[in-house]
Motif scaffolding. Structure first.
Motif, PDB file in Angstrom:
ATOM      1  N   LYS A   6       0.655  -1.680   0.631  1.00  0.00           N
ATOM      2  CA  LYS A   6       0.195   0.142   0.446  1.00  0.00           C
ATOM      3  C   LYS A   6       0.939   1.378   0.161  1.00  0.00           C
ATOM      4  O   LYS A   6       2.052   1.314   0.853  1.00  0.00           O
ATOM      5  N   ILE A   7       0.611   2.059  -0.608  1.00  0.00           N
ATOM      6  CA  ILE A   7       1.044   3.978  -0.767  1.00  0.00           C
ATOM      7  C   ILE A   7      -0.122   4.544  -0.041  1.00  0.00           C
ATOM      8  O   ILE A   7      -0.713   4.250  -0.178  1.00  0.00           O
ATOM      9  N   GLU A  16      -0.715   9.324  -9.714  1.00  0.00           N
ATOM     10  CA  GLU A  16      -1.004   7.770  -9.157  1.00  0.00           C
ATOM     11  C   GLU A  16      -0.269   7.023  -8.460  1.00  0.00           C
ATOM     12  O   GLU A  16      -1.318   6.257  -7.600  1.00  0.00           O
ATOM     13  N   MET A  17       0.403   8.034  -7.552  1.00  0.00           N
ATOM     14  CA  MET A  17       0.901   7.080  -6.088  1.00  0.00           C
ATOM     15  C   MET A  17      -0.608   6.884  -5.064  1.00  0.00           C
ATOM     16  O   MET A  17      -0.723   6.820  -4.226  1.00  0.00           O
ATOM     17  N   TYR A  18      -0.399   8.424  -4.881  1.00  0.00           N
ATOM     18  CA  TYR A  18      -1.391   8.914  -4.046  1.00  0.00           C
ATOM     19  C   TYR A  18      -2.987   8.561  -4.697  1.00  0.00           C
ATOM     20  O   TYR A  18      -3.576   7.758  -3.609  1.00  0.00           O
ATOM     21  N   HIS A  19      -3.459   7.554  -5.406  1.00  0.00           N
ATOM     22  CA  HIS A  19      -4.554   6.602  -5.895  1.00  0.00           C
ATOM     23  C   HIS A  19      -4.505   5.120  -6.207  1.00  0.00           C
ATOM     24  O   HIS A  19      -5.469   4.442  -5.188  1.00  0.00           O
ATOM     25  N   GLU A  20      -2.975   5.204  -5.585  1.00  0.00           N
ATOM     26  CA  GLU A  20      -2.659   3.629  -5.577  1.00  0.00           C
ATOM     27  C   GLU A  20      -2.413   2.996  -7.213  1.00  0.00           C
ATOM     28  O   GLU A  20      -3.497   1.782  -6.734  1.00  0.00           O
ATOM     29  N   CYS A  69      -0.488   3.229  -9.523  1.00  0.00           N
ATOM     30  CA  CYS A  69       0.962   3.081 -10.324  1.00  0.00           C
ATOM     31  C   CYS A  69       0.682   1.510 -10.554  1.00  0.00           C
ATOM     32  O   CYS A  69       1.249   0.838  -9.150  1.00  0.00           O
ATOM     33  N   ILE A 105       5.161   3.264   2.733  1.00  0.00           N
ATOM     34  CA  ILE A 105       4.606   2.196   2.083  1.00  0.00           C
ATOM     35  C   ILE A 105       4.448   1.570   2.786  1.00  0.00           C
ATOM     36  O   ILE A 105       5.430   1.426   3.545  1.00  0.00           O
TER      37      ILE A 105
END
Length: 75
Positions: free
Chosen positions: A4-5, A34-38, A40, A63
């Motif tokens: 999970k990010i 993209e990272m914020y919404h997981e 990527c 992470i």
């Protein structure tokens, strides 16, 4: 997925927007989103380094790894 990010959580704690993080790190807003919404598929190590530096946090703060309930690799 077991990884999970936690970027949305960390930004929320600081009351920062994705745009704030993009400006402070120089990372493209699309990449931050993209990272914020997981969503990527890959994460650039340089980006993680910049994010940790700007947020003054450890990698484990953004992470999280949880082992899979059913292993995907057979030994």
């Amino acid at each position: 997925m077991a990884i999970k990010i936690l970027l949305s959580t960390r930004l929320g704690e600081r009351r920062w927007t994705q745009a704030d993080l993009a400006r402070k790190t120089g990372i493209r807003p699309t990449t931050i989103n993209e990272m914020y919404h997981e969503i990527c598929e890959r994460v650039n190590l340089e980006h993680l380094d910049l994010i940790c530096e700007v947020l003054e946090c450890d990698l484990t703060d953004i992470i999280e790894y949880t082992p899979n309930k059913k292993p995907r690799v057979h030994k």
